[in-house]
Design an enzyme around this catalytic site. Structure first.
Site, PDB file in Angstrom:
ATOM      1  N   ARG A  90      48.825 -33.133  91.740  1.00  0.00           N
ATOM      2  CA  ARG A  90      48.927 -33.107  93.214  1.00  0.00           C
ATOM      3  C   ARG A  90      49.073 -34.523  93.796  1.00  0.00           C
ATOM      4  O   ARG A  90      49.968 -34.782  94.595  1.00  0.00           O
ATOM      5  CB  ARG A  90      47.678 -32.429  93.779  1.00  0.00           C
ATOM      6  CG  ARG A  90      47.834 -31.982  95.217  1.00  0.00           C
ATOM      7  CD  ARG A  90      46.546 -31.307  95.684  1.00  0.00           C
ATOM      8  NE  ARG A  90      46.113 -30.248  94.781  1.00  0.00           N
ATOM      9  CZ  ARG A  90      44.884 -29.736  94.737  1.00  0.00           C
ATOM     10  NH1 ARG A  90      43.947 -30.181  95.562  1.00  0.00           N
ATOM     11  NH2 ARG A  90      44.574 -28.785  93.882  1.00  0.00           N
ATOM     12  N   ASP A 137      52.483 -23.125  79.877  1.00  0.00           N
ATOM     13  CA  ASP A 137      52.355 -23.707  81.196  1.00  0.00           C
ATOM     14  C   ASP A 137      52.191 -22.524  82.171  1.00  0.00           C
ATOM     15  O   ASP A 137      52.542 -21.389  81.827  1.00  0.00           O
ATOM     16  CB  ASP A 137      53.637 -24.495  81.492  1.00  0.00           C
ATOM     17  CG  ASP A 137      53.708 -24.988  82.902  1.00  0.00           C
ATOM     18  OD1 ASP A 137      52.784 -25.672  83.346  1.00  0.00           O
ATOM     19  OD2 ASP A 137      54.707 -24.667  83.582  1.00  0.00           O
ATOM     20  N   ASP A 164      52.548 -22.543  86.266  1.00  0.00           N
ATOM     21  CA  ASP A 164      53.522 -22.490  87.378  1.00  0.00           C
ATOM     22  C   ASP A 164      54.949 -22.605  86.836  1.00  0.00           C
ATOM     23  O   ASP A 164      55.299 -23.597  86.199  1.00  0.00           O
ATOM     24  CB  ASP A 164      53.279 -23.652  88.350  1.00  0.00           C
ATOM     25  CG  ASP A 164      51.932 -23.540  89.072  1.00  0.00           C
ATOM     26  OD1 ASP A 164      51.499 -22.409  89.307  1.00  0.00           O
ATOM     27  OD2 ASP A 164      51.361 -24.583  89.399  1.00  0.00           O
ATOM     28  N   ASN A 222      44.495 -25.203  90.699  1.00  0.00           N
ATOM     29  CA  ASN A 222      44.377 -23.836  91.221  1.00  0.00           C
ATOM     30  C   ASN A 222      44.591 -22.780  90.130  1.00  0.00           C
ATOM     31  O   ASN A 222      44.648 -21.576  90.443  1.00  0.00           O
ATOM     32  CB  ASN A 222      45.401 -23.619  92.341  1.00  0.00           C
ATOM     33  CG  ASN A 222      45.051 -24.411  93.595  1.00  0.00           C
ATOM     34  OD1 ASN A 222      44.006 -24.186  94.199  1.00  0.00           O
ATOM     35  ND2 ASN A 222      45.897 -25.353  93.981  1.00  0.00           N
TER      36      ASN A 222
HETATM   37  P1  B16 Z   1      47.677 -28.111  92.117  1.00  0.00           P
HETATM   38  P2  B16 Z   1      51.982 -26.396  85.972  1.00  0.00           P
HETATM   39  C1  B16 Z   1      51.723 -27.859  88.202  1.00  0.00           C
HETATM   40  O1  B16 Z   1      51.445 -26.711  87.463  1.00  0.00           O
HETATM   41  C2  B16 Z   1      52.896 -27.646  89.144  1.00  0.00           C
HETATM   42  O2  B16 Z   1      54.095 -27.476  88.395  1.00  0.00           O
HETATM   43  C3  B16 Z   1      53.051 -28.860  90.014  1.00  0.00           C
HETATM   44  O3  B16 Z   1      54.125 -28.667  90.920  1.00  0.00           O
HETATM   45  C4  B16 Z   1      51.740 -29.105  90.771  1.00  0.00           C
HETATM   46  O4  B16 Z   1      51.828 -30.286  91.581  1.00  0.00           O
HETATM   47  C5  B16 Z   1      50.604 -29.251  89.778  1.00  0.00           C
HETATM   48  O5  B16 Z   1      50.527 -28.092  88.969  1.00  0.00           O
HETATM   49  C6  B16 Z   1      49.263 -29.447  90.457  1.00  0.00           C
HETATM   50  O6  B16 Z   1      48.941 -28.270  91.150  1.00  0.00           O
HETATM   51  O7  B16 Z   1      48.002 -28.834  93.398  1.00  0.00           O
HETATM   52  O8  B16 Z   1      47.563 -26.609  92.269  1.00  0.00           O
HETATM   53  O9  B16 Z   1      46.494 -28.716  91.402  1.00  0.00           O
HETATM   54  O10 B16 Z   1      53.453 -26.251  86.084  1.00  0.00           O
HETATM   55  O11 B16 Z   1      51.510 -27.558  85.098  1.00  0.00           O
HETATM   56  O12 B16 Z   1      51.280 -25.099  85.643  1.00  0.00           O
HETATM   57 MG    MG Z   2      55.336 -25.546  85.345  1.00  0.00          MG
END
Ligand code: B16
Ligand code: MG
Length: 215
Positions: A49, A9, A11, A118
């Protein structure tokens, strides 16, 4: 089956962008006069998101149209992307780089499996873009964690069966996604006490390659 690939993963596992997500959502909630705190933020880990926005709007006093929701999600993403400009290789979490190097030395394939759209920006900014044999992220999938889609896609892009893969996750939704995909799961950070995980550690500096490969 022995582990031939590790799917990370992003984030909260590779880099601590989870704090920036929190700040983005908190500012949006304040702007809309909606109650939001860190406990609620924990429910957003690993969640897409738009699904994160729906969780925040559970506490809203009015109904939002789809157009309004799209604009709110865009506002949060603008705040988040602005905060992301600050990140650099210094923000890579403890133990990550040495573990990635050891996995490469042992010919174990590595991939990213992230809900974040992102992801490419983040990987480029922390200088790990070229490090992974494959990536699967929020741009590639229809169903977000706890659905296993992102991890199954990462495994197939590595050319590996799910049972030969270990997922590393910091979110309860991600732990469930890995297990639902038929993979072993190492839970770290916020998910470190998850009883469903195959095994747990506070962060990657507490994990050896031998532990990963023999779990
Ligand atoms: P984005 P991961 C996730 O990343 C985050 O943990 C989560 O908080 C976020 O809403 C999601 O990505 C979408 O992110 O807005 O940047 O598309 O932990 O799966 O790497
Ligand atoms: Mg994560």
């Amino acid at each position: 089956m022995s582990i031939k690939g590790v799917i990370f993963d992003l984030d909260g596992v590779i880099v601590s962008t989870d704090e920036f997500h929190y700040q983005g959502w908190q500012r949006l909630a304040d702007q809309e006069n909606i109650f939001f705190d860190r406990a609620m933020n924990d429910r957003l880990r690993g969640v897409s998101r738009m699904e994160s926005l729906d969780i925040i709007l559970e506490k809203a006093k009015k109904n939002y149209s789809l157009d309004e929701k799209m604009r709110l999600a865009e506002t949060k993403n603008d705040i988040y992307r602005d905060l992301l400009k600050k990140i650099s290789p210094n923000d890579i979490l403890p133990g990550v780089v040495s573990l990635l190097k050891e996995l490469k030395e042992k010919n174990i394939k590595v991939a990213i499996g992230s809900s974040s759209r992102n992801s490419p920006t983040i990987l480029a900014q922390i200088g790990l873009g070229a490090y992974f044999d494959a990536t699967a992220d929020g741009n590639d999938i229809k169903k977000s964690k706890p659905d296993p889609e992102v991890f199954l896609l990462a495994a197939s892009r590595l050319g590996l069966k799910p049972a030969a893969c270990l997922v590393v996750e910091d979110a309860q939704a991600g732990v469930q996604a890995g297990l639902a995909g038929g993979m072993k799961v190492l839970a770290v950070g916020a998910a470190a006490n998850d009883p469903d995980a195959t095994f747990s550690a506070p962060d990657m500096s507490h994990v050896s390659v031998e532990q990963l490969l023999n779990c």
